[in-house]
Design an enzyme around this catalytic site. Structure first.
Site, mmCIF file in Angstrom:
data_model
loop_
_atom_site.group_PDB
_atom_site.id
_atom_site.type_symbol
_atom_site.label_atom_id
_atom_site.label_comp_id
_atom_site.label_asym_id
_atom_site.label_seq_id
_atom_site.Cartn_x
_atom_site.Cartn_y
_atom_site.Cartn_z
ATOM 1 N N LYS A 134 -7.856 -4.708 12.961
ATOM 2 C CA LYS A 134 -6.620 -4.125 13.487
ATOM 3 C C LYS A 134 -6.199 -4.787 14.799
ATOM 4 O O LYS A 134 -5.004 -4.901 15.095
ATOM 5 C CB LYS A 134 -6.782 -2.611 13.657
ATOM 6 C CG LYS A 134 -6.924 -1.868 12.319
ATOM 7 C CD LYS A 134 -5.662 -1.986 11.489
ATOM 8 C CE LYS A 134 -5.712 -1.211 10.189
ATOM 9 N NZ LYS A 134 -4.461 -1.317 9.424
ATOM 10 N N ARG A 177 0.530 5.836 -1.608
ATOM 11 C CA ARG A 177 0.139 7.148 -1.047
ATOM 12 C C ARG A 177 0.146 7.079 0.488
ATOM 13 O O ARG A 177 0.370 6.009 1.073
ATOM 14 C CB ARG A 177 -1.245 7.559 -1.566
ATOM 15 C CG ARG A 177 -2.357 6.694 -1.039
ATOM 16 C CD ARG A 177 -3.716 7.123 -1.566
ATOM 17 N NE ARG A 177 -4.775 6.594 -0.716
ATOM 18 C CZ ARG A 177 -6.063 6.640 -1.004
ATOM 19 N NH1 ARG A 177 -6.463 7.191 -2.143
ATOM 20 N NH2 ARG A 177 -6.951 6.157 -0.162
ATOM 21 N N TYR A 215 -13.369 -2.624 11.259
ATOM 22 C CA TYR A 215 -11.991 -2.105 11.186
ATOM 23 C C TYR A 215 -11.245 -2.421 12.487
ATOM 24 O O TYR A 215 -10.094 -2.881 12.468
ATOM 25 C CB TYR A 215 -12.059 -0.594 10.938
ATOM 26 C CG TYR A 215 -10.722 0.089 10.782
ATOM 27 C CD1 TYR A 215 -9.956 -0.091 9.625
ATOM 28 C CD2 TYR A 215 -10.213 0.926 11.782
ATOM 29 C CE1 TYR A 215 -8.725 0.550 9.483
ATOM 30 C CE2 TYR A 215 -8.997 1.560 11.641
ATOM 31 C CZ TYR A 215 -8.257 1.376 10.487
ATOM 32 O OH TYR A 215 -7.039 2.003 10.347
ATOM 33 N N GLY A 222 0.839 -1.213 0.000
ATOM 34 C CA GLY A 222 0.000 0.000 0.000
ATOM 35 C C GLY A 222 0.863 1.247 0.000
ATOM 36 O O GLY A 222 0.535 2.242 0.650
HETATM 37 P P1 NAD Z 1 -4.583 5.425 2.428
HETATM 38 O O1 NAD Z 1 -5.974 5.036 2.095
HETATM 39 O O2 NAD Z 1 -4.127 6.804 2.126
HETATM 40 O O3 NAD Z 1 -3.539 4.417 1.725
HETATM 41 C C1 NAD Z 1 -3.735 3.034 1.757
HETATM 42 C C2 NAD Z 1 -3.084 2.428 0.527
HETATM 43 O O4 NAD Z 1 -3.327 1.011 0.564
HETATM 44 C C3 NAD Z 1 -3.702 2.945 -0.786
HETATM 45 O O5 NAD Z 1 -2.682 3.347 -1.670
HETATM 46 C C4 NAD Z 1 -4.474 1.771 -1.307
HETATM 47 O O6 NAD Z 1 -4.553 1.708 -2.726
HETATM 48 C C5 NAD Z 1 -3.687 0.594 -0.745
HETATM 49 N N1 NAD Z 1 -4.495 -0.626 -0.702
HETATM 50 C C6 NAD Z 1 -5.770 -0.780 -0.255
HETATM 51 N N2 NAD Z 1 -6.196 -2.031 -0.463
HETATM 52 C C7 NAD Z 1 -5.176 -2.704 -1.052
HETATM 53 C C8 NAD Z 1 -5.021 -4.031 -1.521
HETATM 54 N N3 NAD Z 1 -6.005 -4.917 -1.436
HETATM 55 N N4 NAD Z 1 -3.841 -4.384 -2.076
HETATM 56 C C9 NAD Z 1 -2.819 -3.475 -2.190
HETATM 57 N N5 NAD Z 1 -2.913 -2.206 -1.761
HETATM 58 C C10 NAD Z 1 -4.089 -1.817 -1.204
HETATM 59 O O7 NAD Z 1 -4.420 5.086 3.965
HETATM 60 P P2 NAD Z 1 -3.334 5.560 5.056
HETATM 61 O O8 NAD Z 1 -3.979 6.547 5.918
HETATM 62 O O9 NAD Z 1 -2.040 5.867 4.407
HETATM 63 O O10 NAD Z 1 -3.235 4.206 5.915
HETATM 64 C C11 NAD Z 1 -2.172 3.269 5.780
HETATM 65 C C12 NAD Z 1 -2.328 2.230 6.883
HETATM 66 O O11 NAD Z 1 -2.324 2.882 8.156
HETATM 67 C C13 NAD Z 1 -3.652 1.449 6.806
HETATM 68 O O12 NAD Z 1 -3.417 0.119 7.188
HETATM 69 C C14 NAD Z 1 -4.505 2.140 7.852
HETATM 70 O O13 NAD Z 1 -5.509 1.308 8.364
HETATM 71 C C15 NAD Z 1 -3.471 2.503 8.885
HETATM 72 N N6 NAD Z 1 -3.884 3.594 9.774
HETATM 73 C C16 NAD Z 1 -4.148 4.838 9.267
HETATM 74 C C17 NAD Z 1 -4.556 5.836 10.142
HETATM 75 C C18 NAD Z 1 -4.851 7.242 9.676
HETATM 76 O O14 NAD Z 1 -5.285 8.061 10.503
HETATM 77 N N7 NAD Z 1 -4.648 7.578 8.419
HETATM 78 C C19 NAD Z 1 -4.675 5.570 11.510
HETATM 79 C C20 NAD Z 1 -4.401 4.297 11.969
HETATM 80 C C21 NAD Z 1 -3.991 3.326 11.098
#
Ligand code: NAD
Length: 242
Positions: A155, A13, A151, A10
């Protein structure tokens, strides 16, 4: 450049992109995967700065694609030292409204995808007698969140999975840790209304949302030699929210 190779799922981005750029900056050869050809931009950025990067189109919910991805990394770089299971999705819904499809999509992406990638990556790590697995969980997996039961379950599952892997492979030179981000400014949280952000910021002692770089720094530390004696841990990176 160093010899070590890191895979960030992932990585097109948000948090994953920041992690990929941080690893490249630290001299790792970086493999980045995301859904269909989304990685071109991050791969170009790394190459422009003189780094080595491989962009891979892979849906982590497909075990065959995941296996092929790991084979491609070994073919290109000869080894795999760090796996960052970052790819994930978040969906918001109250329990009675969560459809079977929505539940399964969340679990399949966040938890089963992490399992597929780790299962495939463990073989080269076992051969090398060295590896770092870093799983991106969430504070929601630690404390729950109304409207995110699927979710939260995915997690929290990642945390149990991480602790089991840490015990299973500690004796083989492989560590496994989880990072639990709080509220980080990415596309995933961009849809949250202003009022919601106001409430969140009130409950964060550091009074600001996190940046993707805040997470990338901790992930880089967990991959570094300084973290050699840390395994089975969950590190909240949340401005004190927990
Ligand atoms: P985001 O949505 O900006 O990026 C997630 C990326 O994962 C995207 O580029 C998407 O295309 C890719 N992705 C989704 N499904 C996929 C699949 N099946 N195969 C391959 N790639 C896939 O999200 P983010 O905010 O950068 O989050 C990244 C991680 O951090 C996630 O696991 C999210 O749950 C975790 N997280 C984020 C936050 C937050 O506040 N943003 C908080 C806690 C945890």
């Amino acid at each position: 450049m160093r010899d070590e190779v890191a895979l960030i799922t992932g990585g097109a981005r948000g948090i994953g992109k920041a992690i990929a750029l941080r690893f490249a900056q630290e001299g790792y050869k970086v493999a980045v995967c995301d859904l269909a050809s989304k990685c071109d931009d991050v791969v170009q950025k790394i190459k422009d700065k003189g780094g080595q990067a491989l962009g891979l189109s892979c849906d982590i919910t497909d075990p065959l694609m995941v296996k092929e991805m790991i084979d491609q990394i070994i073919a290109a770089f000869g080894r795999l030292d760090v796996l960052v299971n970052n790819a994930g999705i978040a969906q918001d819904n109250l329990l009675p409204r969560i459809s079977d499809e929505e539940w399964l999509q969340t679990i399949n992406t966040n938890l089963t995808g992490t399992f597929y990638c780790t299962r495939a990556a463990i073989r080269p790590m076992l051969k090398q007698k060295k590896g770092r697995i870093i799983n991106i969980s969430s504070v929601v997996g630690l404390r729950g969140n109304a409207g995110q039961s699927h979710y939260a379950a995915s997690k929290a599952g990642i945390i149990g999975f991480t602790k089991a892997i840490a015990r299973e492979y500690g004796s083989r030179g492989i560590t496994a840790n989880a990072v639990a981000p709080g509220y980080i400014q990415t596309d995933m949280t961009a849809h949250l209304p202003k009022e919601y952000w106001k409430d969140i910021l009130n409950s964060i002692p550091l009074k600001r949302p996190g940046t993707p770089e805040d997470i990338a720094g901790v992930v880089a530390f967990l991959a570094s030699a300084d973290a050699a004696y840390i395994t089975g841990q969950v590190i909240a990176v949340d401005g004190g929210l927990m």
